[in-house]
Design an enzyme around this catalytic site. Structure first.
Site, PDB file in Angstrom:
ATOM      1  N   GLY A 289       0.807  -1.208   0.000  1.00 45.20           N
ATOM      2  CA  GLY A 289       0.000   0.000   0.000  1.00 45.20           C
ATOM      3  C   GLY A 289       0.842   1.260   0.000  1.00 45.20           C
ATOM      4  O   GLY A 289       2.046   1.222   0.255  1.00 45.20           O
ATOM      5  N   SER A 290       0.201   2.377  -0.308  1.00 41.42           N
ATOM      6  CA  SER A 290       0.890   3.672  -0.283  1.00 41.42           C
ATOM      7  C   SER A 290      -0.114   4.744   0.101  1.00 41.42           C
ATOM      8  O   SER A 290      -1.326   4.573  -0.057  1.00 41.42           O
ATOM      9  CB  SER A 290       1.507   3.988  -1.648  1.00 41.42           C
ATOM     10  N   GLY A 291       0.406   5.851   0.643  1.00 41.10           N
ATOM     11  CA  GLY A 291      -0.459   6.940   1.055  1.00 41.10           C
ATOM     12  C   GLY A 291       0.228   8.274   0.902  1.00 41.10           C
ATOM     13  O   GLY A 291       1.288   8.376   0.264  1.00 41.10           O
ATOM     14  N   PHE A 293       1.867  10.054   3.006  1.00 43.36           N
ATOM     15  CA  PHE A 293       3.123  10.271   3.710  1.00 43.36           C
ATOM     16  C   PHE A 293       4.113   9.122   3.579  1.00 43.36           C
ATOM     17  O   PHE A 293       5.165   9.144   4.220  1.00 43.36           O
ATOM     18  CB  PHE A 293       2.851  10.531   5.197  1.00 43.36           C
ATOM     19  N   GLY A 294       3.795   8.104   2.783  1.00 47.04           N
ATOM     20  CA  GLY A 294       4.752   7.022   2.651  1.00 47.04           C
ATOM     21  C   GLY A 294       4.149   5.762   2.066  1.00 47.04           C
ATOM     22  O   GLY A 294       3.076   5.793   1.448  1.00 47.04           O
ATOM     23  N   VAL A 296       3.682   1.213   2.561  1.00 44.64           N
ATOM     24  CA  VAL A 296       3.550   0.129   3.537  1.00 44.64           C
ATOM     25  C   VAL A 296       4.018  -1.171   2.898  1.00 44.64           C
ATOM     26  O   VAL A 296       3.592  -1.521   1.792  1.00 44.64           O
ATOM     27  CB  VAL A 296       2.094  -0.023   4.018  1.00 44.64           C
ATOM     28  N   LYS A 311       5.140   0.559   7.966  1.00 45.98           N
ATOM     29  CA  LYS A 311       4.804   1.830   7.330  1.00 45.98           C
ATOM     30  C   LYS A 311       6.052   2.708   7.325  1.00 45.98           C
ATOM     31  O   LYS A 311       6.542   3.111   8.377  1.00 45.98           O
ATOM     32  CB  LYS A 311       3.682   2.514   8.095  1.00 45.98           C
ATOM     33  N   ASP A 417      -9.419  11.184  10.027  1.00 50.79           N
ATOM     34  CA  ASP A 417      -9.280  10.627   8.680  1.00 50.79           C
ATOM     35  C   ASP A 417      -9.958   9.256   8.579  1.00 50.79           C
ATOM     36  O   ASP A 417      -9.367   8.288   8.099  1.00 50.79           O
ATOM     37  CB  ASP A 417      -7.803  10.517   8.302  1.00 50.79           C
TER      38      ASP A 417
END
Length: 585
Positions: A289-291, A293-294, A296, A311, A417
């Site tokens: 995964g990605s978001g 701020f970084g 995973v 993370k 969030d």
């Protein structure tokens, strides 16, 4: 008069209505105390005051209401001991619910008088002491929840003899010794005992140590005590010398990285090299995964038998470093079965000498809720479908988590969030709220907190889930989380994303559902969740429509019109209970 916006105190003159049979002011905004005159209502069959802001003690005079079948005072701010007189009301048959208050003291031995009661819930209080043996006299008891208290001692064997018991929650107390065998304890899905660290079992059970292992551990501790008395003075001198050296080194290191000091005392850290090895050198195959701020990664650590999720923060992104700090600060102060638990952290430098920060969590094999609601066009395998029962359970899990954050933490915590990709699902499809990078503590008595950082003013959630008031000011509140939860619930029931192309030009998921509610609700709900249910009309009436109603009320434009998460979780729990009796899949 349930589910209104009635305010003020319960008037003393209510005691004059001596022929009253049913009294319900549940889920309003009542405050003040329950007065002694309530005991004058001797013909009452049902008293429901749950979901208000009532404070003070429970009056012993309620014991004079000897025809009560239902007594529900849950989700208030009641304090003090539970009056023994309440447990002398032998007519209580359907429900005694005092959960989610601030009640203290022990469970009165008079509980044995409730020989025909079906449900007892005294969870989420401050009760202490042992479970009284007289509880074994409640022979038709079907539901018992005493979780989230400070109860201690052994789990009594008589619980195995309660043949009607279908649901038993003893979690997050201080029980010790061997878990009983037989009766309801043979049904693992009907019993919850997590959060009692000194429990053990004589047969292998996931998450609980064997009693022989626990006994060996204690025996070794006792035999080591004498050695420690001799060795300790010598070691103390050596430590004193080494600590002086370490202090000098540490002060120099802190000048280079001041945030380390804040977290090292709370978390055991691992090195950058450990992260590299566990992710197979950040292999793309381990990327899950990605978001903002970084990213995973999935990985394995030496000291962790199960896989973990790592993370890694991209510190080049604005706000990433503060997100790391916020997440550490939030997660070290919370403990709940529906919140993701931080295992360890890494705050170091990478192979180039640049700052490196990462958090390590338990790996959730079923991914996130977003993947289940809106799966991509997979080349291999079938689409996973969430049943209605699973959606109700997930909604309840998230509601419980938010109720805990808002109403049960020492300092209320706003997540900021809540969205489908931040709801992780474990092997048993239990939901865990994650990503506390935007979380904020409420440091005052008010339920609104003004964010002092203008640089993070825009980071108050994700598009589609952000409450409308956040676009007009910098104030955040628990009602913002309630709004996001409402959108999430509507998303789960309809199967439509709040960022769907249909919701443009000012339209929203809330408005889309509201126009169809309730007469045309069949046109907007996700048809896949009812396709195998032969009793679809009844399920729609008793489960789906009430869930949609909660989603709509939570996502109202005005924060004042949104309910508290305590009220929400209580209502979803009621729907879950009804769904289980209807055998909803």
């Amino acid at each position: 008069m349930d589910y209104n916006l009635i305010t003020g105190n319960i008037p003393r003159t209510i005691g004059n209505l001596q022929s009253l049979v049913h009294l319900s002011f549940a889920h309003n905004k009542l405050s003040g105390q329950i007065l002694d005159t309530i005991g004058n209502l001797v013909k009452l069959n049902s008293l429901k005051l749950d979901g208000n802001n009532i404070s003070g003690r429970i009056p012993a005079s309620i014991g004079r209401c000897t025809q009560l079948q239902i007594l529900n005072l849950a989700h208030n701010s009641l304090e003090g001991n539970i009056p023994s007189e309440i447990f002398k009301i032998s007519s209580l048959s359907e429900e005694l619910d005092l959960s989610h208050n601030y009640l203290s003291g022990g469970v009165p031995v008079e509980v044995g008088n409730l020989i025909i009661v079906n449900k007892i819930s005294i969870s989420n209080n401050r009760l202490s002491g042992n479970i009284p043996s007289t509880l074994g006299q409640c022979v038709v008891l079907e539901y018992l929840d005493i979780s989230q208290n400070n109860l201690s001692g052994k789990i009594p064997q008589f619980l195995t003899s309660l043949s009607s018991l279908q649901n038993l929650n003893l979690s997050f107390n201080n029980f010790d010794g061997e878990v009983p065998r037989g009766g309801i304890f043979y049904n693992a899905s009907a019993v919850s005992i997590e959060g009692n660290d000194d429990l053990c079992t004589s047969i292998p059970t996931e998450g609980i140590p064997l009693c022989s292992t626990l006994a060996d551990r204690k025996g070794k501790q006792n035999s080591s005590a004498l050695v420690l008395r001799i060795v300790t003075p010598i070691v103390a001198v050596v430590i004193l010398i080494l600590s002086c050296i370490a202090t000098i080194y540490w002060r120099k290191r802190m000048q280079a990285n001041p945030h380390l000091q804040e977290f090292d005392e709370h978390l055991k850290k691992i090195s950058y090299e450990d992260i590299v090895r566990s992710t197979n050198r950040f292999s793309p195959e381990n990327l899950i995964g990605s978001g903002s701020f970084g990213v995973v990664y999935k990985g394995s650590l030496k000291l962790q038998k199960d896989q973990v999720a790592i993370k890694i923060f991209n510190l080049n992104n604005c706000g990433a470093n503060r997100s790391f700090i916020a997440e550490c600060e939030a997660l070290r102060n919370v403990r709940h079965r529906n919140l993701v638990k931080i295992i360890t952290s890494c705050s170091s430098v990478d192979s180039t000498g640049a700052d490196f920060k990462a958090l390590v969590f338990r790996y959730m094999p079923n991914g996130n809720l977003e993947m289940w609601l809106h799966p991509e066009d997979l080349e291999h395998g079938e689409r996973h479908i969430l049943t209605l029962s699973q959606r109700i359970n997930i909604g309840l899990d998230v509601a419980f988590a938010l109720d805990y954050l808002h109403n049960q933490c020492a300092s209320p915590l706003i997540h900021c969030d809540i969205k489908s990709s931040n709801i992780l699902l474990d092997l048993d499809m239990v939901a865990h709220v994650t990503d506390f990078g935007l979380a904020r503590f409420l440091l005052s008595a008010s339920n609104a907190y003004k964010d002092s950082s203008r640089s993070l003013a825009c980071l108050k959630g994700s598009i589609g889930y952000i409450p409308p008031e956040y676009g007009m000011s910098e104030e955040i509140s628990t009602k913002g989380d309630v709004y996001s939860f409402g959108v999430l619930l509507l998303q789960m029931i309809t199967g439509r994303s709040p960022t769907d192309e249909k919701f443009s030009d000012g339209a929203s998921l809330h408005e889309f559902v509201r126009r169809a509610f309730p007469d045309n609700i069949c046109e907007v709900v996700d048809p896949t969740m009812l396709q195998d249910d032969s009793n679809a009309p009844e399920v729609m009436k008793n489960c789906v429509i009430p869930m949609v109603k909660i989603g709509l009320s939570c996502s109202m434009t005005s924060p004042k019109e949104r309910p508290d998460m305590g009220q929400v979780s209580a209502e979803i729990f009621r729907i879950k209970h009804l769904a289980s009796h209807m055998d909803v899949r």
